[in-house]
Write an enzyme that holds these catalytic residues in place. Structure first.
Site, PDB file in Angstrom:
ATOM      1  N   PRO A 129       3.106  15.276  -4.479  1.00 36.94           N
ATOM      2  CA  PRO A 129       3.174  14.591  -5.772  1.00 36.94           C
ATOM      3  C   PRO A 129       4.513  13.896  -5.982  1.00 36.94           C
ATOM      4  CG  PRO A 129       3.551  16.933  -6.069  1.00 36.94           C
ATOM      5  CD  PRO A 129       3.293  16.724  -4.596  1.00 36.94           C
ATOM      6  N   GLY A 141      -0.860  11.875  -6.108  1.00 34.77           N
ATOM      7  CA  GLY A 141      -1.772  11.006  -6.833  1.00 34.77           C
ATOM      8  C   GLY A 141      -2.086  11.382  -8.265  1.00 34.77           C
ATOM      9  N   ARG A 191       4.850  10.875  -8.852  1.00 32.53           N
ATOM     10  CA  ARG A 191       4.819  10.454 -10.246  1.00 32.53           C
ATOM     11  C   ARG A 191       4.730  11.631 -11.225  1.00 32.53           C
ATOM     12  NH1 ARG A 191       2.612   5.556 -11.793  1.00 32.53           N
ATOM     13  NH2 ARG A 191       1.460   5.500  -9.832  1.00 32.53           N
ATOM     14  N   TYR A 202       1.882  -4.356 -12.194  1.00 30.08           N
ATOM     15  CA  TYR A 202       0.551  -3.730 -12.344  1.00 30.08           C
ATOM     16  C   TYR A 202      -0.001  -3.883 -13.767  1.00 30.08           C
ATOM     17  CZ  TYR A 202       2.868  -1.001  -8.618  1.00 30.08           C
ATOM     18  OH  TYR A 202       3.591  -0.597  -7.532  1.00 30.08           O
ATOM     19  N   CYS A 237      14.301 -14.836 -15.524  1.00 27.05           N
ATOM     20  CA  CYS A 237      13.708 -16.155 -15.726  1.00 27.05           C
ATOM     21  C   CYS A 237      12.308 -16.270 -15.156  1.00 27.05           C
ATOM     22  CB  CYS A 237      14.633 -17.204 -15.131  1.00 27.05           C
ATOM     23  SG  CYS A 237      16.215 -17.151 -15.959  1.00 27.05           S
ATOM     24  N   GLU A 238      11.394 -15.490 -15.677  1.00 27.77           N
ATOM     25  CA  GLU A 238       9.987 -15.562 -15.314  1.00 27.77           C
ATOM     26  C   GLU A 238       9.180 -15.145 -16.533  1.00 27.77           C
ATOM     27  OE1 GLU A 238       8.360 -14.230 -11.771  1.00 27.77           O
ATOM     28  OE2 GLU A 238      10.230 -14.227 -10.638  1.00 27.77           O
ATOM     29  N   TYR A 255       8.908   5.498 -10.076  1.00 25.54           N
ATOM     30  CA  TYR A 255       8.732   4.102  -9.690  1.00 25.54           C
ATOM     31  C   TYR A 255       9.450   3.161 -10.666  1.00 25.54           C
ATOM     32  CZ  TYR A 255       5.245   6.500  -6.881  1.00 25.54           C
ATOM     33  OH  TYR A 255       4.621   7.372  -6.037  1.00 25.54           O
TER      34      TYR A 255
HETATM   35  N1  LLP Z   1       1.797  10.538  -0.559  1.00 22.17           N
HETATM   36  C1  LLP Z   1       1.548   9.303  -0.068  1.00 22.17           C
HETATM   37  C2  LLP Z   1       1.136   9.165   1.326  1.00 22.17           C
HETATM   38  C3  LLP Z   1       1.684   8.178  -0.900  1.00 22.17           C
HETATM   39  O1  LLP Z   1       1.412   6.958  -0.418  1.00 22.17           O
HETATM   40  C4  LLP Z   1       2.076   8.347  -2.256  1.00 22.17           C
HETATM   41  C5  LLP Z   1       2.263   7.191  -3.139  1.00 22.17           C
HETATM   42  C6  LLP Z   1       2.363   9.658  -2.714  1.00 22.17           C
HETATM   43  C7  LLP Z   1       2.186  10.727  -1.840  1.00 22.17           C
HETATM   44  C8  LLP Z   1       2.806   9.949  -4.117  1.00 22.17           C
HETATM   45  O2  LLP Z   1       1.837   9.599  -5.032  1.00 22.17           O
HETATM   46  P1  LLP Z   1       2.031   9.944  -6.593  1.00 22.17           P
HETATM   47  O3  LLP Z   1       1.922  11.456  -6.755  1.00 22.17           O
HETATM   48  O4  LLP Z   1       3.342   9.442  -7.019  1.00 22.17           O
HETATM   49  O5  LLP Z   1       0.917   9.237  -7.250  1.00 22.17           O
HETATM   50  N2  LLP Z   1       4.643   1.933  -7.267  1.00 22.17           N
HETATM   51  C9  LLP Z   1       3.384   2.406  -7.780  1.00 22.17           C
HETATM   52  C10 LLP Z   1       2.936   3.690  -7.118  1.00 22.17           C
HETATM   53  C11 LLP Z   1       2.837   3.591  -5.607  1.00 22.17           C
HETATM   54  C12 LLP Z   1       2.373   4.875  -4.952  1.00 22.17           C
HETATM   55  C13 LLP Z   1       2.389   4.776  -3.470  1.00 22.17           C
HETATM   56  N3  LLP Z   1       2.091   5.979  -2.777  1.00 22.17           N
HETATM   57  C14 LLP Z   1       3.483   2.550  -9.297  1.00 22.17           C
HETATM   58  O6  LLP Z   1       4.537   2.268  -9.862  1.00 22.17           O
HETATM   59  O7  LLP Z   1       2.490   2.896  -9.952  1.00 22.17           O
END
Ligand code: LLP
Length: 414
Positions: free
Chosen positions: A274, A239, A276, A316, A342-343, A371
């Site tokens: 992690p 997150g 992102r 988003y 085309c959007e 992502y």
């Molecule tokens: N663990 C779980 C259970 C998750 O659902 C997620 C992300 C992560 C870890 C990794 O989270 P991160 O460290 O990447 O924040 N497509 C969206 C992001 C969707 C995240 C879903 N879950 C975007 O492009 O912002």
């Protein structure tokens, strides 16, 4: 560190000119910096070194094999959410015991795959899922190690689509319900409760929310340990946000400073998931300007990458910096950078000040490593981009560009 810098006005990735890469491999093209990727992983490993821990990289952020192999080789674990990600992780060399299986809708077949591979833990999202794990594992004569995902009802103050730790979200079980659930499943065959997990959302920039969630998880863990549960894992999810505007964001060390005081002294291994914050900054999406048009109200820079290549701005309204690869100087003008799809929702940036670019020139969409490719599609029958990894001044293709043949390969002719 992003791995991308300007040399005499031209953007380079790990020492290689992005103009050269765009010319050689075509566009749209994802370019990744190996040093930035590993640097981000190392920053986590160093920050959490004071306690037993495992950094389980969330494959959903980017599951390209070339990047996975680097992380697996560095000692990372993997956080997966599907049978496909499980196979990608195993193929890239993540040892099964370093894999955690998250996700709100695991099928029986996926559970079986995970059990047969001998993965480290299943992050179960409900009592029903634990019961399903029990019957499948017992049927196979195996044991599933299970962490229960709890929902602490904490607002991560992120985009609503990627907030997961609120009561209204589909994830986990209410944190207050966890002890009773674990009591009920304690004696089930084929499962061993190994800990609790939570993940309150993604692109979280408020460390206070992450600290509060970790604190709630620690309190629950202590009470479960006190009731004799032989726990050995506490998983605080992923997150941590990225500074898409380039102004500086919290680091893994900042996160550790908030979390470690609470977990230090617990006789458990700390897991993090992690995605992102490991891979976002290490990637750019290169696109070429196809046309420029002014309709009186707006000026549009039309590029050859669209929402099928990078969905985040459309889905988003996410902000990504966009820069001309060659900085020619001159005053910036306000433009919409749009793709060929085309959007009207197909844009990479709206009302953005962009230095001058001409048709045929390259732009780089920054911080697109997470992502980006993993959410790409073939919408409008567009082949997905190629991916190049740059390490120590050497570039190699880790995924070739799709062809029309790839797009129709799974069609069944009559
Ligand atoms: N663990 C779980 C259970 C998750 O659902 C997620 C992300 C992560 C870890 C990794 O989270 P991160 O460290 O990447 O924040 N497509 C969206 C992001 C969707 C995240 C879903 N879950 C975007 O492009 O912002």
């Amino acid at each position: 560190m992003s791995g991308f810098e300007r040399r005499q006005g031209t953007l380079h990735g790990d020492g290689v000119s992005l103009v050269e890469l765009g010319d050689r491999h075509g566009t749209p093209l994802y370019v990744y910096s190996g040093s930035a990727l590993l640097g981000a992983y190392d920053a986590y490993a160093a920050a959490f070194a004071p306690v037993p821990h495992r950094i389980c990289y969330a494959l959903k952020a980017n599951s390209s094999g070339g990047l996975l192999r680097l992380l697996a080789g560095r000692g990372a674990g993997a956080d997966i959410v599907s049978g496909g990600e499980l196979q990608a992780a195993l193929r890239a060399g993540f040892p099964p015991e370093r894999i955690v299986f998250s996700g709100v809708g695991k099928t029986d077949a996926e559970i079986r795959l995970g059990l047969e591979a001998g993965i480290g833990e299943f992050n179960a999202e409900s009592e029903d899922e634990i019961r399903r794990l029990s019957s499948i594992a017992a049927g196979l004569g195996l044991t599933a190690r299970v962490t229960l995902r709890v929902n602490p009802d904490i607002d991560p103050r992120s985009h609503p689509y990627i907030s997961t730790g609120l009561r209204e979200n589909k994830f986990g079980v209410a944190i207050d319900a966890a002890p009773a659930i674990l009591d009920r499943v304690r004696a089930l065959p084929g499962v061993e409760v190994s800990g609790v997990q939570c993940h309150i959302g993604s692109q979280v920039t408020d460390l206070g929310a992450l600290e509060q969630a970790a604190g709630a998880l620690v309190a629950l863990t202590r009470s479960l340990l006190g009731r004799g549960f032989p726990l050995h894992t506490i998983d605080i999810g992923g997150g941590l946000g990225v500074d898409y505007d380039g102004t500086g964001a919290a680091t893994p060390a900042d996160l550790a400073a908030r979390v470690l005081p609470a977990v230090a002294g617990l006789p458990l291994r700390l897991l993090l998931e992690p995605g992102r914050s490991i891979v976002a900054r290490a990637g750019v999406l290169l696109a070429r300007v196809i046309g420029i048009k002014d309709n009186g109200a707006r000026r549009f820079v039309i590029v050859d990458a669209g929402m099928n290549d990078l969905l985040r701005p459309s889905l988003y309204e996410a902000f990504h910096r966009i820069e001309p690869v060659v900085d020619r100087g001159g005053a910036a003008g306000v433009v919409d950078v749009v793709g060929p799809v085309c959007e009207s929702g197909d844009f990479l940036a709206r009302e953005r000040a962009l230095p001058p670019v001409a048709v045929g020139e390259l732009v780089a969409v920054r911080d697109a490593g997470a992502y980006g490719f993993s959410m790409a599609s073939n919408y409008n029958m567009r082949p997905r981009a190629a991916e190049v990894l740059v390490e120590n001044g050497q570039a190699r293709v880790i995924r070739r560009r799709e062809t029309f043949e790839d797009l129709v390969r799974t069609e069944v002719a009559e």
